[in-house]
Design a protein around this motif. Structure first.
Motif, short mmCIF file in Angstrom:
data_model
loop_
_atom_site.label_atom_id
_atom_site.label_comp_id
_atom_site.label_asym_id
_atom_site.label_seq_id
_atom_site.Cartn_x
_atom_site.Cartn_y
_atom_site.Cartn_z
N LYS A 116 45.48 31.97 -7.76
CA LYS A 116 44.74 33.18 -8.12
C LYS A 116 44.36 34.01 -6.91
O LYS A 116 44.37 35.23 -6.97
CB LYS A 116 43.48 32.80 -8.91
CG LYS A 116 43.78 32.14 -10.25
CD LYS A 116 42.50 31.80 -10.98
CE LYS A 116 42.80 31.13 -12.32
NZ LYS A 116 41.55 30.75 -13.03
N LYS A 117 44.01 33.34 -5.80
CA LYS A 117 43.54 34.06 -4.62
C LYS A 117 44.18 33.46 -3.37
O LYS A 117 44.27 32.25 -3.24
CB LYS A 117 42.02 34.00 -4.50
CG LYS A 117 41.27 34.70 -5.63
CD LYS A 117 39.77 34.61 -5.41
CE LYS A 117 39.01 35.27 -6.53
NZ LYS A 117 39.12 34.53 -7.80
N CYS A 151 43.96 33.51 0.86
CA CYS A 151 43.19 33.85 2.05
C CYS A 151 44.15 34.32 3.14
O CYS A 151 45.15 33.66 3.42
CB CYS A 151 42.43 32.62 2.53
SG CYS A 151 41.49 32.89 4.04
N VAL A 178 41.45 37.15 -0.23
CA VAL A 178 40.22 36.69 0.41
C VAL A 178 40.43 36.88 1.90
O VAL A 178 41.45 36.48 2.45
CB VAL A 178 39.94 35.21 0.10
CG1 VAL A 178 38.68 34.74 0.84
CG2 VAL A 178 39.81 34.99 -1.40
N ILE A 228 38.00 39.98 -1.97
CA ILE A 228 36.73 39.36 -1.63
C ILE A 228 36.66 39.27 -0.11
O ILE A 228 37.50 38.63 0.53
CB ILE A 228 36.59 37.96 -2.26
CG1 ILE A 228 36.61 38.07 -3.78
CG2 ILE A 228 35.30 37.28 -1.77
CD1 ILE A 228 36.64 36.72 -4.48
N ARG A 263 30.70 39.43 0.64
CA ARG A 263 29.68 38.40 0.80
C ARG A 263 29.26 38.35 2.28
O ARG A 263 30.11 38.18 3.15
CB ARG A 263 30.21 37.03 0.40
CG ARG A 263 30.67 36.92 -1.04
CD ARG A 263 31.17 35.52 -1.34
NE ARG A 263 31.88 35.48 -2.60
CZ ARG A 263 32.54 34.42 -3.05
NH1 ARG A 263 32.59 33.31 -2.32
NH2 ARG A 263 33.16 34.47 -4.21
N ALA A 312 33.46 29.18 2.93
CA ALA A 312 33.52 29.99 1.72
C ALA A 312 34.92 30.53 1.47
O ALA A 312 35.41 30.55 0.32
CB ALA A 312 32.52 31.14 1.81
N ASP A 353 37.00 27.63 0.15
CA ASP A 353 36.63 27.19 -1.20
C ASP A 353 37.21 28.08 -2.29
O ASP A 353 37.58 27.58 -3.35
CB ASP A 353 35.11 27.14 -1.35
CG ASP A 353 34.49 25.97 -0.61
OD1 ASP A 353 35.24 25.03 -0.23
OD2 ASP A 353 33.26 25.99 -0.39
N CYS A 354 37.31 29.38 -2.04
CA CYS A 354 37.74 30.27 -3.11
C CYS A 354 39.20 30.69 -2.99
O CYS A 354 39.64 31.59 -3.70
CB CYS A 354 36.82 31.48 -3.25
SG CYS A 354 36.79 32.58 -1.84
N SER A 355 39.98 30.01 -2.14
CA SER A 355 41.38 30.38 -1.92
C SER A 355 42.32 29.26 -2.34
O SER A 355 41.99 28.07 -2.24
CB SER A 355 41.63 30.72 -0.45
OG SER A 355 40.80 31.78 -0.04
N ASP A 356 43.53 29.66 -2.78
CA ASP A 356 44.55 28.70 -3.22
C ASP A 356 45.67 28.55 -2.20
O ASP A 356 46.60 27.77 -2.42
CB ASP A 356 45.14 29.15 -4.57
CG ASP A 356 44.08 29.25 -5.64
OD1 ASP A 356 43.35 28.26 -5.85
OD2 ASP A 356 43.94 30.33 -6.25
#
Length: 196
Positions: free
Chosen positions: A4-5, A7, A39, A63, A84, A95, A98-101
């Motif tokens: 989905k995301k 980095c 990200v 993000i 953020r 962070a 954590d939010c990256s694939d």
């Protein structure tokens, strides 16, 4: 589970000429075409600003994550889906992870290198099983790739760990490889027979 995301680590400087900015915009286009969110480090300048602005202009999701101390220095980008502001570089990197694939390094300086190598080390240690890659714009990372191969030859880096870092010349081939990625079985620890 589908990605989905992604980095993207990259420079807060634009680099020489237009090639690095154009590469960032090309990666942005490919991310949006594949419905992948970006990200990144939250800045509005350099290669960082170029990729974020290009994703936003094409209707994608961005993000940005930036430490409070760098809001002025890197000029935080407030034209994102989400910005953020965190307390430290350590919080920023955690962070982002954590939010990256998956993780990509575009050309950049010491910060970019530090970020991609930290996340690569986490993969080596088995802390995550996400793909890591360099987008090797105009051979920018050629000397680094040569050095990593030298580290393998000198016994400081195992080939299986070297292979965790993919290298691609185009955004399309890089993201194709991410879509098909299967994390290899790797071990950090040296087997006893290799010590003898």
């Amino acid at each position: 589970m589908p990605m989905k995301k992604i980095c993207v680590y990259c420079g807060s400087s634009p680099g020489e000429g237009n090639d690095y900015i154009q590469a960032a915009e090309g990666l942005a286009k490919e991310l949006v075409a594949r419905n992948l969110g970006l990200v990144y480090g939250g800045a509005s300048v350099g290669v960082m600003g170029a990729i974020a602005n290009a994703v936003m202009q094409q209707g994608g999701e961005v993000i940005g994550i930036i430490p409070d101390a760098l809001m002025r220095k890197e000029i935080g980008n407030d034209h994102l889906t989400e910005l953020r502001v965190v307390g430290s570089m350590h919080e920023r990197k955690a962070a982002m992870a954590d939010c990256s694939d998956g993780f990509i390094a575009l050309p950049g300086g010491m910060g970019t290198l530090e970020e991609i190598f930290e996340i690569l080390t986490w993969a080596q240690l088995g802390f995550h099983h996400k793909p890591c890659a360099l987008l090797n714009v105009n051979g920018y990372y050629n000397h680094l790739i040569t050095f990593l191969d030298h580290a393998v030859n000198q016994g400081f880096l195992r080939q299986e760990h070297r292979d965790l870092l993919q290298v691609h010349d185009t955004p399309a081939s890089l993201l194709d490889s991410f879509a098909d990625y299967q994390a290899p079985e790797v071990t950090k620890w040296i087997r006893r027979e290799e010590q003898l």
